[in-house]
Design a protein around this motif. Structure first.
Motif, PDB file in Angstrom:
ATOM      1  N   ASP A 215       0.825  -1.206   0.000  1.00 31.18           N
ATOM      2  CA  ASP A 215       0.000   0.000   0.000  1.00 31.18           C
ATOM      3  C   ASP A 215       0.863   1.262   0.000  1.00 31.18           C
ATOM      4  OD1 ASP A 215      -2.327  -1.455  -0.053  1.00 31.18           O
ATOM      5  OD2 ASP A 215      -2.639  -1.361   2.117  1.00 31.18           O
ATOM      6  N   ALA A 216       1.888   1.284   0.835  1.00 30.63           N
ATOM      7  CA  ALA A 216       2.761   2.462   0.907  1.00 30.63           C
ATOM      8  C   ALA A 216       3.507   2.661  -0.410  1.00 30.63           C
ATOM      9  CB  ALA A 216       3.746   2.321   2.059  1.00 30.63           C
ATOM     10  N   ALA A 217       3.978   1.584  -0.999  1.00 27.89           N
ATOM     11  CA  ALA A 217       4.690   1.690  -2.278  1.00 27.89           C
ATOM     12  C   ALA A 217       3.751   2.189  -3.369  1.00 27.89           C
ATOM     13  CB  ALA A 217       5.289   0.343  -2.662  1.00 27.89           C
ATOM     14  N   MET A 218       2.533   1.692  -3.369  1.00 27.84           N
ATOM     15  CA  MET A 218       1.571   2.106  -4.391  1.00 27.84           C
ATOM     16  C   MET A 218       1.201   3.588  -4.216  1.00 27.84           C
ATOM     17  SD  MET A 218      -2.102   0.453  -5.412  1.00 27.84           S
ATOM     18  CE  MET A 218      -2.923   0.969  -3.918  1.00 27.84           C
ATOM     19  N   ARG A 219       1.012   4.034  -2.968  1.00 27.28           N
ATOM     20  CA  ARG A 219       0.696   5.453  -2.719  1.00 27.28           C
ATOM     21  C   ARG A 219       1.848   6.345  -3.157  1.00 27.28           C
ATOM     22  NH1 ARG A 219      -1.489   3.346   1.984  1.00 27.28           N
ATOM     23  NH2 ARG A 219       0.334   3.950   3.179  1.00 27.28           N
ATOM     24  N   ALA A 220       3.065   5.917  -2.895  1.00 28.95           N
ATOM     25  CA  ALA A 220       4.236   6.709  -3.295  1.00 28.95           C
ATOM     26  C   ALA A 220       4.311   6.810  -4.813  1.00 28.95           C
ATOM     27  CB  ALA A 220       5.507   6.080  -2.734  1.00 28.95           C
ATOM     28  N   GLU A 221       4.052   5.711  -5.494  1.00 32.11           N
ATOM     29  CA  GLU A 221       4.091   5.738  -6.956  1.00 32.11           C
ATOM     30  C   GLU A 221       2.989   6.635  -7.514  1.00 32.11           C
ATOM     31  OE1 GLU A 221       3.762   2.749 -10.773  1.00 32.11           O
ATOM     32  OE2 GLU A 221       4.301   1.920  -8.819  1.00 32.11           O
ATOM     33  N   MET A 222       1.800   6.571  -6.934  1.00 34.94           N
ATOM     34  CA  MET A 222       0.699   7.409  -7.413  1.00 34.94           C
ATOM     35  C   MET A 222       0.973   8.888  -7.139  1.00 34.94           C
ATOM     36  SD  MET A 222      -2.490   4.941  -6.440  1.00 34.94           S
ATOM     37  CE  MET A 222      -3.760   5.994  -7.087  1.00 34.94           C
ATOM     38  N   SER A 223       1.579   9.193  -5.996  1.00 36.48           N
ATOM     39  CA  SER A 223       1.930  10.581  -5.681  1.00 36.48           C
ATOM     40  C   SER A 223       2.967  11.108  -6.662  1.00 36.48           C
ATOM     41  CB  SER A 223       2.470  10.686  -4.254  1.00 36.48           C
ATOM     42  OG  SER A 223       1.460  10.417  -3.327  1.00 36.48           O
ATOM     43  N   ALA A 224       3.934  10.271  -6.981  1.00 40.27           N
ATOM     44  CA  ALA A 224       4.964  10.679  -7.941  1.00 40.27           C
ATOM     45  C   ALA A 224       4.341  10.926  -9.311  1.00 40.27           C
ATOM     46  CB  ALA A 224       6.049   9.608  -8.028  1.00 40.27           C
ATOM     47  N   ARG A 225       3.444  10.044  -9.704  1.00 38.83           N
ATOM     48  CA  ARG A 225       2.775  10.204 -11.003  1.00 38.83           C
ATOM     49  C   ARG A 225       1.968  11.504 -11.034  1.00 38.83           C
ATOM     50  NH1 ARG A 225      -0.503   5.373 -13.582  1.00 38.83           N
ATOM     51  NH2 ARG A 225       1.633   4.735 -13.935  1.00 38.83           N
ATOM     52  N   ASP A 226       1.244  11.792  -9.937  1.00 42.56           N
ATOM     53  CA  ASP A 226       0.461  13.029  -9.862  1.00 42.56           C
ATOM     54  C   ASP A 226       1.359  14.261  -9.937  1.00 42.56           C
ATOM     55  OD1 ASP A 226      -1.825  11.493  -9.659  1.00 42.56           O
ATOM     56  OD2 ASP A 226      -2.030  11.766  -7.477  1.00 42.56           O
ATOM     57  N   ALA A 227       2.503  14.208  -9.248  1.00 34.93           N
ATOM     58  CA  ALA A 227       3.436  15.344  -9.260  1.00 34.93           C
ATOM     59  C   ALA A 227       4.006  15.568 -10.656  1.00 34.93           C
ATOM     60  CB  ALA A 227       4.559  15.109  -8.253  1.00 34.93           C
ATOM     61  N   ILE A 228       4.319  14.497 -11.347  1.00 30.20           N
ATOM     62  CA  ILE A 228       4.849  14.616 -12.712  1.00 30.20           C
ATOM     63  C   ILE A 228       3.795  15.206 -13.637  1.00 30.20           C
ATOM     64  CG2 ILE A 228       5.622  13.286 -14.721  1.00 30.20           C
ATOM     65  CD1 ILE A 228       7.007  11.390 -12.648  1.00 30.20           C
ATOM     66  N   GLU A 229       2.561  14.737 -13.518  1.00 31.94           N
ATOM     67  CA  GLU A 229       1.480  15.275 -14.354  1.00 31.94           C
ATOM     68  C   GLU A 229       1.237  16.752 -14.054  1.00 31.94           C
ATOM     69  OE1 GLU A 229      -0.240  14.148 -16.993  1.00 31.94           O
ATOM     70  OE2 GLU A 229       1.221  12.527 -16.911  1.00 31.94           O
ATOM     71  N   ALA A 230       1.267  17.126 -12.775  1.00 37.95           N
ATOM     72  CA  ALA A 230       1.067  18.530 -12.405  1.00 37.95           C
ATOM     73  C   ALA A 230       2.191  19.393 -12.974  1.00 37.95           C
ATOM     74  CB  ALA A 230       0.998  18.665 -10.883  1.00 37.95           C
ATOM     75  N   ALA A 231       3.406  18.886 -12.948  1.00 39.69           N
ATOM     76  CA  ALA A 231       4.538  19.644 -13.491  1.00 39.69           C
ATOM     77  C   ALA A 231       4.413  19.790 -15.007  1.00 39.69           C
ATOM     78  CB  ALA A 231       5.848  18.949 -13.127  1.00 39.69           C
ATOM     79  N   ARG A 232       3.908  18.770 -15.665  1.00 37.58           N
ATOM     80  CA  ARG A 232       3.731  18.849 -17.122  1.00 37.58           C
ATOM     81  C   ARG A 232       2.666  19.870 -17.509  1.00 37.58           C
ATOM     82  NH1 ARG A 232       3.836  12.430 -18.415  1.00 37.58           N
ATOM     83  NH2 ARG A 232       6.099  12.235 -18.531  1.00 37.58           N
ATOM     84  N   ARG A 233       1.629  19.990 -16.693  1.00 40.17           N
ATOM     85  CA  ARG A 233       0.532  20.913 -17.001  1.00 40.17           C
ATOM     86  C   ARG A 233       0.874  22.360 -16.653  1.00 40.17           C
ATOM     87  NH1 ARG A 233      -2.664  16.594 -14.672  1.00 40.17           N
ATOM     88  NH2 ARG A 233      -2.526  17.708 -12.715  1.00 40.17           N
ATOM     89  N   ARG A 234       1.824  22.551 -15.763  1.00 41.58           N
ATOM     90  CA  ARG A 234       2.168  23.899 -15.326  1.00 41.58           C
ATOM     91  C   ARG A 234       2.836  24.659 -16.459  1.00 41.58           C
ATOM     92  NH1 ARG A 234       6.013  23.442 -10.681  1.00 41.58           N
ATOM     93  NH2 ARG A 234       4.498  21.856 -10.226  1.00 41.58           N
ATOM     94  N   PRO A 235       2.369  25.859 -16.736  1.00 42.12           N
ATOM     95  CA  PRO A 235       3.013  26.643 -17.804  1.00 42.12           C
ATOM     96  C   PRO A 235       4.437  27.025 -17.378  1.00 42.12           C
ATOM     97  CG  PRO A 235       1.338  27.957 -16.692  1.00 42.12           C
ATOM     98  CD  PRO A 235       1.257  26.575 -16.111  1.00 42.12           C
ATOM     99  N   ALA A 236       5.291  27.098 -18.367  1.00 42.61           N
ATOM    100  CA  ALA A 236       6.683  27.450 -18.091  1.00 42.61           C
ATOM    101  C   ALA A 236       6.757  28.908 -17.660  1.00 42.61           C
ATOM    102  CB  ALA A 236       7.533  27.226 -19.331  1.00 42.61           C
ATOM    103  N   SER A 237       7.569  29.179 -16.658  1.00 39.55           N
ATOM    104  CA  SER A 237       7.765  30.568 -16.224  1.00 39.55           C
ATOM    105  C   SER A 237       8.675  31.265 -17.229  1.00 39.55           C
ATOM    106  CB  SER A 237       8.390  30.599 -14.827  1.00 39.55           C
ATOM    107  OG  SER A 237       9.715  30.126 -14.879  1.00 39.55           O
ATOM    108  N   PRO A 238       8.664  32.608 -17.275  1.00 37.92           N
ATOM    109  CA  PRO A 238       9.527  33.329 -18.233  1.00 37.92           C
ATOM    110  C   PRO A 238      11.002  32.976 -18.058  1.00 37.92           C
ATOM    111  CG  PRO A 238       7.927  34.822 -17.252  1.00 37.92           C
ATOM    112  CD  PRO A 238       7.792  33.512 -16.539  1.00 37.92           C
ATOM    113  N   ASP A 239      11.451  32.784 -16.807  1.00 39.03           N
ATOM    114  CA  ASP A 239      12.861  32.431 -16.572  1.00 39.03           C
ATOM    115  C   ASP A 239      13.177  31.066 -17.160  1.00 39.03           C
ATOM    116  OD1 ASP A 239      13.204  34.798 -15.210  1.00 39.03           O
ATOM    117  OD2 ASP A 239      12.894  33.899 -13.227  1.00 39.03           O
ATOM    118  N   THR A 240      12.282  30.115 -16.965  1.00 40.56           N
ATOM    119  CA  THR A 240      12.496  28.761 -17.476  1.00 40.56           C
ATOM    120  C   THR A 240      12.485  28.756 -18.995  1.00 40.56           C
ATOM    121  OG1 THR A 240      11.349  27.899 -15.529  1.00 40.56           O
ATOM    122  CG2 THR A 240      11.685  26.376 -17.343  1.00 40.56           C
TER     123      THR A 240
END
Length: 114
Positions: free
Chosen positions: A81-106
Motif C-alpha cells: 500500500d505504501a509503495a503504491m501510494r508513493a508511486e501514485m503521488s509521484a505520477r500526480d506530481a509529474i502530471e502537475a509539473a507537465r501541465r504547469r506553464p513554463a515561467s519566463p525564466d524557465t
C-alpha cells in the motif's frame, strides 16, 4: 512440524547496530557497514530460526532479509500500500509539473540552451 528457534541475542545486537549505521548523520565506514551486514546476513540464512519478531523491530534487518530471499519471495516484506501510494503521488506530481506553464525564466533558459 518443526519448532523454530528464537533469534539469538547476537542477531538482535547486529540488527540494532545496522539500524544505527543506516540512520547515522555522519559518514559510516563502508568496511564496517559491509561487515555488520554480512554477519547479519549469515545469521538470517538460518531457516531454523523464526526471524519475524526481529524483522518487525528492525527495518534494516527486514530489508536485508528481503534482499537475501528475493529470488524466492520478491518484495514480500515491503508494504504494498505504501509503495503504491508513493508511486501514485509521484505520477500526480509529474502530471502537475507537465501541465504547469513554463515561467519566463524557465522559457528563457530553455531558449538559450537550445
Amino acid at each position: 512440524m518443526k519448532t523454530l528457534q528464537a533469534p539469538t541475542r547476537s542477531a538482535a545486537v547486529l540488527a540494532q547496530l545496522l539500524e544505527r549505521l543506516d540512520a547515522s548523520k555522519q559518514p559510516v565506514d563502508a568496511h564496517q557497514y559491509r561487515t555488520v551486514a554480512a554477519r547479519l546476513a549469515d545469521m538470517l540464512a538460518d531457516a531454523d530460526t523464526d526471524w519475524q519478531p526481529l524483522l518487525q523491530q528492525s527495518p534494516a534487518a527486514a530489508a536485508l532479509y528481503e534482499n537475501l530471499h528475493y529470488a524466492d519471495a520478491g518484495l514480500c516484506r515491503s508494504p504494498l500500500d505504501a509503495a503504491m501510494r508513493a508511486e501514485m503521488s509521484a505520477r500526480d506530481a509529474i502530471e502537475a509539473a507537465r501541465r504547469r506553464p513554463a515561467s519566463p525564466d524557465t522559457a528563457a533558459d530553455a531558449a538559450s540552451a537550445g
